[in-house]
Design a protein around this motif. Sequence first.
Motif, PDB file in Angstrom:
ATOM      1  N   LEU A 193       0.880  -1.170   0.000  1.00  0.00           N
ATOM      2  CA  LEU A 193       0.000   0.000   0.000  1.00  0.00           C
ATOM      3  C   LEU A 193       0.915   1.216   0.000  1.00  0.00           C
ATOM      4  N   LYS A 201      -4.507   4.458   3.213  1.00  0.00           N
ATOM      5  CA  LYS A 201      -3.641   3.280   3.350  1.00  0.00           C
ATOM      6  C   LYS A 201      -3.794   2.610   4.707  1.00  0.00           C
ATOM      7  N   SER A 202      -3.682   3.406   5.755  1.00  0.00           N
ATOM      8  CA  SER A 202      -3.696   2.827   7.105  1.00  0.00           C
ATOM      9  C   SER A 202      -5.040   2.197   7.432  1.00  0.00           C
ATOM     10  N   THR A 203      -6.121   2.836   7.005  1.00  0.00           N
ATOM     11  CA  THR A 203      -7.451   2.277   7.260  1.00  0.00           C
ATOM     12  C   THR A 203      -7.628   0.960   6.521  1.00  0.00           C
ATOM     13  N   ALA A 205      -5.262  -1.088   5.552  1.00  0.00           N
ATOM     14  CA  ALA A 205      -4.398  -2.082   6.186  1.00  0.00           C
ATOM     15  C   ALA A 205      -5.047  -2.640   7.453  1.00  0.00           C
ATOM     16  N   ARG A 206      -5.650  -1.748   8.252  1.00  0.00           N
ATOM     17  CA  ARG A 206      -6.308  -2.224   9.478  1.00  0.00           C
ATOM     18  C   ARG A 206      -7.479  -3.133   9.148  1.00  0.00           C
ATOM     19  N   THR A 216       1.707  -6.038   9.728  1.00  0.00           N
ATOM     20  CA  THR A 216       1.616  -4.759   9.020  1.00  0.00           C
ATOM     21  C   THR A 216       2.803  -3.894   9.412  1.00  0.00           C
ATOM     22  N   SER A 218       4.359  -0.174   9.199  1.00  0.00           N
ATOM     23  CA  SER A 218       4.021   1.229   8.960  1.00  0.00           C
ATOM     24  C   SER A 218       5.284   2.012   8.668  1.00  0.00           C
ATOM     25  N   ALA A 280       2.138  -6.758   5.167  1.00  0.00           N
ATOM     26  CA  ALA A 280       1.462  -5.646   4.498  1.00  0.00           C
ATOM     27  C   ALA A 280       2.274  -4.383   4.775  1.00  0.00           C
ATOM     28  N   ASP A 282       2.462  -0.498   4.728  1.00  0.00           N
ATOM     29  CA  ASP A 282       1.674   0.739   4.713  1.00  0.00           C
ATOM     30  C   ASP A 282       2.646   1.907   4.751  1.00  0.00           C
ATOM     31  N   SER A 283       3.101   2.330   3.569  1.00  0.00           N
ATOM     32  CA  SER A 283       4.105   3.390   3.514  1.00  0.00           C
ATOM     33  C   SER A 283       4.040   4.121   2.178  1.00  0.00           C
TER      34      SER A 283
END
Length: 497
Positions: A193, A201-203, A205-206, A216, A218, A280, A282-283
């Motif tokens: 992501l 992205k963060s939502t 991933a969660r 995950t 970050s 995953a 997320d960055s």
Amino acid sequence: MQYQTFPGVKGGSKSLDKLAALRLPDLHAKRFLDVGCNEGFFCGYALFEGAKSVIGIDQSQEAIGRASLRFPEGKFLCQSWQTLPEGPFDVITFLSALHYADDQEALIHQIMQQLDPQGVLVLEISIAPGSKDAFIPVKRAIDERLFPTRVKLGSMLKDYAWKVVGHSVKQAGDPLQRYVVHVRKCRPYAYLLMDKPGTGKSTIARRLFEQTDIKTLSGDQCYYRIKQRQLACSPAIQAIVDELYTSATIDKVTKKIFEQGLHQELVAMWREQAGFTDVALDSFVPESYRADIAQAFFDSGYFPVELQWPQAHALGVPARTPERASAYAKHLAKNSLSEQAKCVRVTRQLPEQWRDRVCFHLDSPVNNQLIVEENTLRLSGWAGWLDETESPLQLVVSQGTKRETFAFARERKDVLATLFPDKNYPSAYWQQSPCGFSVRYQLDEQSDAPVQLSLQTDAHCVPIASVQLTVSNGEPLSSTSYQQRAKRWLKRCLTHG
């Protein structure tokens, strides 16, 4: 009997047609093994394609002898598949021979152990009809052998990534259709992501991975740990993070790392944190580098899956925000208020001789605050002793001859934590008495006098502030410093998030 077909030598197998059906990958500079190679037809093709190492094994000494004569550059061994050459190999072929094994599933696992993590086993196999997880006995012209159903094939290959790529060539006398199956070792997945900040992205991933075993990573958290010296990195990346990192500047940090060619180190850090399991990421990654990141994960043994979705830039355009905020500040400073608007002007009045003994803060009202509730002034804040005095304080509010006294009745843990982070109180007052107040004072409609605020002690009444009510007359309120204050506020928001 002659099995493989060569120019001028006709065999029982349509070798050239089978070669086309196998859909072999590029063999240049690859390590190739053919299990049950017969006279080496496919080993010869691997040599023709530029493979750097070619080995064929077969139990027939005669077949191995002919293979060695046809393709002297290859290595041919007369041995059973119970003892496989030591790998790893990039490509292994095992063609229409699995049904001869005593334990077909065990042999598959044995061959896969010799396969490179990025290699492929090209398996030619006949599949029996049926919906059970079973081997089905099938009579052939020369014998009876066990062949797996499609379900059994899936059961044998459940630990691998596999696909039936199509039919192979049916030979004379075949009771079943032959299929070509490509089998690979499973790679851990890297779900990437990489879109801009504020795109979800963060939502995502969660929602997708929080309830799974997938870790995950970050990018934001990675930079924070680098900043806190909790995650080791090169001096170059450390310097960039120390210089630029805040919670609102993730994109700037990332862009500079990529511009300086340090992204391979970043990927290595992500891989180490992932532990070579499904992950995953997320960055934020600049768009022009996203293909490089996916390739770097692939080269590291992962199967990269880049997640994309319709863009909804909920955080707005960062470059446009300061410009529009500044324009809004100018608009507010010039805009006239309603002619009925009332506001206050607050003046601090604590006498000099008390400034080393008493501290206070008026949270409300503040200078130029508008009055909404008719004839009522809301007052809130806190006060306390700076010395060892322990006498309780009261708030005295007066206007002209009207005077009211209010007790301090609000606990203010935020004030205590700020003033005394080590809980080093100068007196018992701060522990025993509430230091906060929040009151409503009814104004005298007939008086234009300012409202006076004082602190009442056992022996003294100490003035602390004066609140004067004014009518706006439609004029802007104290506009001279508004733009400067608005800019400072905006800068703080952008810096600290």
